[in-house]
Motif scaffolding. Structure first.
Motif, short mmCIF file in Angstrom:
data_model
loop_
_atom_site.label_atom_id
_atom_site.label_comp_id
_atom_site.label_asym_id
_atom_site.label_seq_id
_atom_site.Cartn_x
_atom_site.Cartn_y
_atom_site.Cartn_z
N ASN A 167 2.13 -5.51 4.14
CA ASN A 167 3.29 -4.84 3.27
C ASN A 167 4.38 -5.75 3.48
OD1 ASN A 167 2.44 -1.60 4.56
ND2 ASN A 167 2.27 -2.32 2.35
N ALA A 168 4.81 -6.11 2.41
CA ALA A 168 5.88 -7.14 2.26
C ALA A 168 7.56 -6.72 2.09
CB ALA A 168 5.79 -8.13 1.18
N GLY A 169 7.74 -5.23 1.84
CA GLY A 169 9.02 -4.82 1.72
C GLY A 169 9.73 -4.50 2.78
N GLU A 170 10.74 -3.70 2.92
CA GLU A 170 11.51 -3.28 3.83
C GLU A 170 11.82 -1.75 3.66
OE1 GLU A 170 15.91 -4.61 3.37
OE2 GLU A 170 15.19 -5.32 1.61
N GLN A 171 12.32 -1.13 4.65
CA GLN A 171 12.83 0.29 4.83
C GLN A 171 14.25 0.27 4.52
OE1 GLN A 171 9.37 1.98 4.63
NE2 GLN A 171 10.82 3.35 5.65
N ILE A 172 14.86 1.22 3.71
CA ILE A 172 15.90 1.24 3.25
C ILE A 172 16.66 2.76 3.45
CG2 ILE A 172 16.16 -0.90 1.82
CD1 ILE A 172 16.30 1.29 -0.59
N ARG A 173 17.79 3.00 3.40
CA ARG A 173 18.20 4.26 3.51
C ARG A 173 19.07 4.47 2.17
NH1 ARG A 173 19.37 8.15 7.48
NH2 ARG A 173 17.45 7.21 8.29
N ARG B 41 2.87 2.11 -0.19
CA ARG B 41 3.73 0.77 0.04
C ARG B 41 2.75 -0.25 -0.64
NH1 ARG B 41 4.84 3.66 5.21
NH2 ARG B 41 2.58 2.65 6.23
N GLU B 42 1.44 -0.15 -0.61
CA GLU B 42 0.83 -1.13 -1.06
C GLU B 42 1.03 -1.26 -2.90
OE1 GLU B 42 -3.42 -0.87 -0.31
OE2 GLU B 42 -3.02 -1.10 2.02
N VAL B 43 1.16 -0.13 -3.24
CA VAL B 43 1.33 -0.02 -4.78
C VAL B 43 2.73 -0.62 -5.10
CG1 VAL B 43 1.95 1.70 -6.56
CG2 VAL B 43 -0.09 2.12 -5.19
N VAL B 44 3.90 -0.23 -4.38
CA VAL B 44 5.19 -0.82 -4.12
C VAL B 44 5.10 -2.23 -4.25
CG1 VAL B 44 7.39 -1.09 -3.13
CG2 VAL B 44 6.34 1.12 -3.46
N ASP B 45 4.52 -2.95 -3.23
CA ASP B 45 4.29 -4.47 -3.14
C ASP B 45 3.59 -5.06 -4.30
OD1 ASP B 45 5.26 -4.31 -0.71
OD2 ASP B 45 3.60 -4.28 0.55
N SER B 46 2.67 -4.20 -4.93
CA SER B 46 1.87 -4.93 -6.08
C SER B 46 2.71 -5.00 -7.29
CB SER B 46 0.68 -4.20 -6.35
OG SER B 46 0.84 -2.72 -6.86
N TYR B 47 3.65 -3.80 -7.57
CA TYR B 47 4.53 -4.00 -8.60
C TYR B 47 5.65 -5.01 -8.33
CZ TYR B 47 2.37 -0.72 -11.63
OH TYR B 47 1.52 0.11 -12.30
N ALA B 48 5.81 -5.29 -7.06
CA ALA B 48 6.72 -6.37 -6.89
C ALA B 48 6.21 -7.75 -7.27
CB ALA B 48 7.26 -6.20 -5.17
N ARG B 49 4.95 -7.78 -6.61
CA ARG B 49 4.15 -9.18 -7.17
C ARG B 49 4.13 -9.54 -8.61
NH1 ARG B 49 0.99 -7.53 -2.71
NH2 ARG B 49 -0.77 -6.35 -4.17
N ASP B 50 4.03 -8.15 -9.44
CA ASP B 50 4.30 -8.39 -10.88
C ASP B 50 5.53 -8.42 -11.45
OD1 ASP B 50 1.43 -7.98 -10.90
OD2 ASP B 50 1.52 -6.26 -11.55
N GLY B 51 6.54 -8.86 -10.44
CA GLY B 51 7.92 -9.06 -10.98
C GLY B 51 8.96 -7.88 -11.20
N TYR B 52 8.67 -6.66 -10.74
CA TYR B 52 9.42 -5.71 -10.61
C TYR B 52 10.20 -5.65 -9.24
CZ TYR B 52 7.11 -4.64 -15.07
OH TYR B 52 6.55 -4.67 -16.18
#
Length: 229
Positions: free
Chosen positions: A5-11, A49-60
């Motif tokens: 996972n490449a993202g971050e936890q936020i509040r 989280r993997e789904v989130v990362d995949s859409y980030a890799r697609d530019g979102y």
């Protein structure tokens, strides 16, 4: 093998003061738009989280809000029957109005980074698919996509205010085809596709995963966003 996972936890903070977590992933360059990923009843777990990362890799610029935090924080379940029962129990304790507040907070967070003219779409899976429908009907989002959600039918009297795309599996034991026909009759502008698959066909961590159907649905989702955001 799953990618790290490449993202971050936020509040996040909803308009009623409720604070809750979210998992945010940024693209390598300037975002095309924002995407909110709405969880299954299993929480914001590794699959989401993997789904989130995949859409980030697609530019979102992509964010999964932790929609169970109003009942219990940090819910991350597996896919066994006990986990399903627990997830359904938590889901049953949350009001649609509160869910709308939390998704709106996620929309606001993305627009805060994208600018107020930035486009934001929503994708939801299973229970999250009904959340995506809710967002399309009540919130200021630009496009919404729902995967194999049986709970949409609780909200069939509400009308999406943005382009809406639905994905269903023809072998899904949870979704009744009479209900799909009711949606088609009530909402003729909503686009739907039926796949030769069961429930959860997008989730590669379950036995219901269907690679061909998942790939086709994904390509249709991305094209739908490109056309509408």
């Amino acid at each position: 093998m799953a990618q790290q996972n490449a993202g971050e936890q936020i509040r996040l903070t909803a308009s009623d003061g409720h604070q809750f977590d979210g998992y945010l992933a940024r693209p390598a360059g300037t975002p095309k738009a924002g995407v909110i990923i709405c969880q299954e009843v299993f929480g914001v777990n590794d699959h989401i989280r993997e789904v989130v990362d995949s859409y980030a890799r697609d530019g979102y610029l992509t964010l999964a809000p932790s929609l169970f935090d109003r009942v219990e924080r940090g819910v991350e379940l597996d896919y066994g029957p006990d986990d399903l029962d627990r997830g359904r129990s938590i889901r049953g304790q949350i009001d649609w109005d509160d869910i709308a507040l939390d998704v709106q907070a996620a929309v606001d967070r993305l627009r805060g980074e994208l600018g107020q003219d930035g486009k934001v779409g929503v994708i939801g899976y299973a229970w999250g698919g009904a959340v995506a429908w809710l967002a399309a009907c009540r919130l200021s989002v630009d496009a919404a996509v729902s995967y194999y959600s049986g709970q949409i039918f609780e909200l069939n009297d509400e009308e999406p205010q943005c382009p809406m795309l639905l994905h269903f599996g023809e072998e899904d034991p949870i979704v009744d085809f009479d209900q799909i026909e009711a949606i088609r009759a009530e909402h003729p502008n909503v686009v739907d596709h039926i796949y030769p698959a069961g429930h959860g066909f997008n989730n590669d961590q379950t036995e219901d995963y269907d690679e061909d159907s998942a790939s086709l649905a994904r390509s249709r989702t991305v094209a739908f966003f490109m056309d509408n955001m």
